[in-house]
Scaffold this motif. Structure first.
Motif, PDB file in Angstrom:
ATOM      1  N   THR A   8       3.235  32.392  17.746  1.00 23.06           N
ATOM      2  CA  THR A   8       2.729  32.061  19.091  1.00 23.06           C
ATOM      3  C   THR A   8       1.721  30.494  19.305  1.00 23.06           C
ATOM      4  N   ASP A   9       2.362  30.266  20.422  1.00 23.50           N
ATOM      5  CA  ASP A   9       1.484  29.625  21.095  1.00 23.50           C
ATOM      6  C   ASP A   9       0.969  29.925  22.483  1.00 23.50           C
ATOM      7  N   PHE A  10       0.995  31.008  22.666  1.00 22.66           N
ATOM      8  CA  PHE A  10       0.179  31.138  23.471  1.00 22.66           C
ATOM      9  C   PHE A  10       1.071  31.603  25.012  1.00 22.66           C
ATOM     10  N   SER A  11       1.668  30.819  24.775  1.00 24.59           N
ATOM     11  CA  SER A  11       3.216  30.578  26.076  1.00 24.59           C
ATOM     12  C   SER A  11       4.073  31.570  26.486  1.00 24.59           C
ATOM     13  N   LYS A  12       4.177  31.945  27.292  1.00 22.83           N
ATOM     14  CA  LYS A  12       5.019  32.549  27.727  1.00 22.83           C
ATOM     15  C   LYS A  12       6.475  32.803  27.038  1.00 22.83           C
ATOM     16  N   ASN A  13       7.308  32.453  27.427  1.00 24.75           N
ATOM     17  CA  ASN A  13       7.712  32.627  26.284  1.00 24.75           C
ATOM     18  C   ASN A  13       7.755  32.794  24.552  1.00 24.75           C
ATOM     19  N   ALA A  14       6.944  32.527  24.068  1.00 26.60           N
ATOM     20  CA  ALA A  14       6.559  33.043  22.718  1.00 26.60           C
ATOM     21  C   ALA A  14       6.498  34.851  23.428  1.00 26.60           C
ATOM     22  N   TYR A  15       5.516  35.620  24.524  1.00 26.58           N
ATOM     23  CA  TYR A  15       4.442  36.711  24.533  1.00 26.58           C
ATOM     24  C   TYR A  15       6.702  37.449  25.371  1.00 26.58           C
ATOM     25  N   ALA A  16       7.302  36.248  25.602  1.00 19.56           N
ATOM     26  CA  ALA A  16       8.518  37.328  25.418  1.00 19.56           C
ATOM     27  C   ALA A  16       9.143  37.835  24.378  1.00 19.56           C
ATOM     28  N   ALA A  17       9.695  36.968  23.740  1.00 19.79           N
ATOM     29  CA  ALA A  17       9.615  38.005  21.927  1.00 19.79           C
ATOM     30  C   ALA A  17       8.675  38.419  21.595  1.00 19.79           C
ATOM     31  N   VAL A 112      11.182  37.988  11.488  1.00 24.04           N
ATOM     32  CA  VAL A 112       9.898  37.049  11.617  1.00 24.04           C
ATOM     33  C   VAL A 112      10.428  37.063  13.128  1.00 24.04           C
ATOM     34  N   VAL A 113       9.876  36.712  14.817  1.00 26.50           N
ATOM     35  CA  VAL A 113      10.559  37.393  16.002  1.00 26.50           C
ATOM     36  C   VAL A 113       9.644  35.577  16.205  1.00 26.50           C
ATOM     37  N   MET A 114      10.631  34.437  17.183  1.00 27.65           N
ATOM     38  CA  MET A 114      10.451  33.802  17.243  1.00 27.65           C
ATOM     39  C   MET A 114      10.429  33.694  19.380  1.00 27.65           C
ATOM     40  N   GLY A 115      10.128  32.970  20.264  1.00 25.94           N
ATOM     41  CA  GLY A 115      10.163  32.893  21.267  1.00 25.94           C
ATOM     42  C   GLY A 115      11.740  31.378  20.935  1.00 25.94           C
ATOM     43  N   SER A 116      12.531  31.464  22.073  1.00 29.12           N
ATOM     44  CA  SER A 116      13.184  30.563  22.203  1.00 29.12           C
ATOM     45  C   SER A 116      13.100  28.618  22.569  1.00 29.12           C
ATOM     46  N   LYS A 117      11.772  28.866  23.138  1.00 29.41           N
ATOM     47  CA  LYS A 117      10.881  27.898  23.565  1.00 29.41           C
ATOM     48  C   LYS A 117       9.356  27.929  23.644  1.00 29.41           C
ATOM     49  N   LEU A 144      15.032  36.908  14.402  1.00 28.89           N
ATOM     50  CA  LEU A 144      15.258  36.529  15.592  1.00 28.89           C
ATOM     51  C   LEU A 144      14.782  36.110  16.410  1.00 28.89           C
ATOM     52  N   VAL A 145      15.511  35.742  18.068  1.00 30.94           N
ATOM     53  CA  VAL A 145      14.990  34.500  18.881  1.00 30.94           C
ATOM     54  C   VAL A 145      15.495  34.967  19.624  1.00 30.94           C
ATOM     55  N   VAL A 146      13.771  34.765  20.570  1.00 30.93           N
ATOM     56  CA  VAL A 146      14.333  35.549  21.719  1.00 30.93           C
ATOM     57  C   VAL A 146      14.075  34.420  23.302  1.00 30.93           C
ATOM     58  N   PRO A 147      14.948  34.517  24.100  1.00 33.76           N
ATOM     59  CA  PRO A 147      14.945  33.753  25.371  1.00 33.76           C
ATOM     60  C   PRO A 147      13.764  34.561  26.232  1.00 33.76           C
ATOM     61  N   ASN A 148      13.536  33.343  27.178  1.00 35.79           N
ATOM     62  CA  ASN A 148      12.677  33.840  27.413  1.00 35.79           C
ATOM     63  C   ASN A 148      12.777  34.330  29.037  1.00 35.79           C
ATOM     64  N   LYS A 149      14.219  34.492  29.225  1.00 30.72           N
ATOM     65  CA  LYS A 149      14.605  35.583  29.852  1.00 30.72           C
ATOM     66  C   LYS A 149      15.422  36.025  30.104  1.00 30.72           C
ATOM     67  N   VAL A 150      14.997  36.640  28.638  1.00 24.33           N
ATOM     68  CA  VAL A 150      15.879  38.056  28.496  1.00 24.33           C
ATOM     69  C   VAL A 150      15.138  39.145  28.691  1.00 24.33           C
ATOM     70  N   ASN A 151      15.493  40.642  29.429  1.00 23.80           N
ATOM     71  CA  ASN A 151      15.408  42.154  30.389  1.00 23.80           C
ATOM     72  C   ASN A 151      16.292  42.777  28.574  1.00 23.80           C
ATOM     73  N   PHE A 152      14.626  43.634  27.955  1.00 21.77           N
ATOM     74  CA  PHE A 152      15.508  44.039  26.770  1.00 21.77           C
ATOM     75  C   PHE A 152      16.187  45.455  27.328  1.00 21.77           C
ATOM     76  N   VAL A 153      17.625  45.263  27.348  1.00 21.36           N
ATOM     77  CA  VAL A 153      18.232  46.479  26.833  1.00 21.36           C
ATOM     78  C   VAL A 153      18.180  47.318  25.476  1.00 21.36           C
TER      79      VAL A 153
END
Length: 282
Positions: A8-17, A112-117, A144-153
């Motif tokens: 994490t870099d404590f960004s919203k993108n990392a939190y989404a992941a 390992v899970v990372m945000g995409s930005k 696992l690369v997770v986009p910021n705009k992902v809505n979990f389904v």
């Protein structure tokens, strides 16, 4: 207990992941290690100061990371109150890639899970640099690369892109099959190209996949290339309601021989579908 590592870099993108993986495995207890590397900050702040001041700066960075990490863990516990995961924060002045590989080797990390930005939100901050660097250096663990705009389904439809130049035993594809079993998902093997143009070797590998995946709900797709392979895969994801796309990263095969383009980079930019990258070295 499954062990997950989330840089994490404590960004919203990392939190989404972090949110995504907490929900993805909500039915089982996880040990989630949140890793913050302040290597870049150390380099910027200590390049022109003496050793004594460098140590003081590193102490401040540790303190700030611990404070941000506590807030992050409190927030994720609130947002995922129905799950029983354990969260811990690790802060380090070492580089992210070195720290990840060290933890994977020493702690038996499963994913390992990372945000995409990154924090800046620039299109290529993590997608084109950090994530790809991690992919190329990561050993023995999927990413696992997770986009910021992902809505979990629930991942009911899992795509697996293959060129059929190689056949991977199911033991190599465990990260995909575990999810398939957990959610009774359909696996969609997708090949960019015509089935009639497969070489004998590719046909043999196709048949092996068909034989080995008989116990799973499996569909095989052959699609025409439009513009680029990555663009074609994006279109396939959208038109087939793919919830998660899996790729094998094999630098001597999948990417170099067929695609001739940085597919992992570009597919990772898909705005709403996570990408599971499985590094295979041989």
């Amino acid at each position: 207990m499954k062990k997950i590592l989330v840089p994490t870099d404590f960004s919203k993108n990392a939190y989404a992941a972090l949110i995504y993986v907490s929900k993805l495995f909500s039915d089982e207890a996880l040990q989630i290690t949140i890793l913050h590397s302040f290597s870049d900050e150390v380099g910027k702040l200590t390049s022109r100061v003496d050793i004594g001041r460098s140590e003081s700066i590193i102490d401040k960075l540790y303190k700030q990371s611990d404070e941000d990490g506590k807030k992050l863990i409190d927030q994720i516990k609130l947002d995922s109150s129905k799950v029983t995961h354990d969260y811990e924060l690790l802060s380090t002045p070492a580089s992210l890639s070195k720290s990840i590989n060290s933890l994977v080797a020493s702690e038996g990390i499963d994913l390992v899970v990372m945000g995409s930005k990154g924090r800046t939100g620039a299109e290529d901050v993590l997608v084109g640099s950090t994530t790809i660097k991690i992919t190329k250096s990561l050993e023995g663990c999927p990413l696992l690369v997770v986009p910021n705009k992902v809505n979990f389904v629930i991942p009911s439809n899992i795509g697996f892109a293959t060129d059929y130049n190689d056949f991977y035993q199911l033991s190599k594809l465990k990260p995909i099959l575990r999810l398939v079993r957990q959610y009774s998902s359909t696996i969609h093997l997708v090949h960019v190209g015509s089935q009639t143009k497969l070489t004998p070797k590719q046909e043999q590998n196709l048949e092996q996949y068909k034989n080995n995946l008989t116990e799973y709900d499996t569909d095989f797709h052959f699609i025409s290339k439009t513009e680029s392979v990555s663009k074609t895969l994006h279109n396939f994801i959208d038109s087939n309601s793919i919830d998660l796309l899996a790729l094998v990263y094999h630098k001597h095969a999948f990417l170099k021989k067929l695609f001739r383009e940085p597919v992992v980079n570009r597919v990772g930019k898909h705005t709403h579908t996570p990408t599971l990258v499985i590094p295979i070295t041989n």
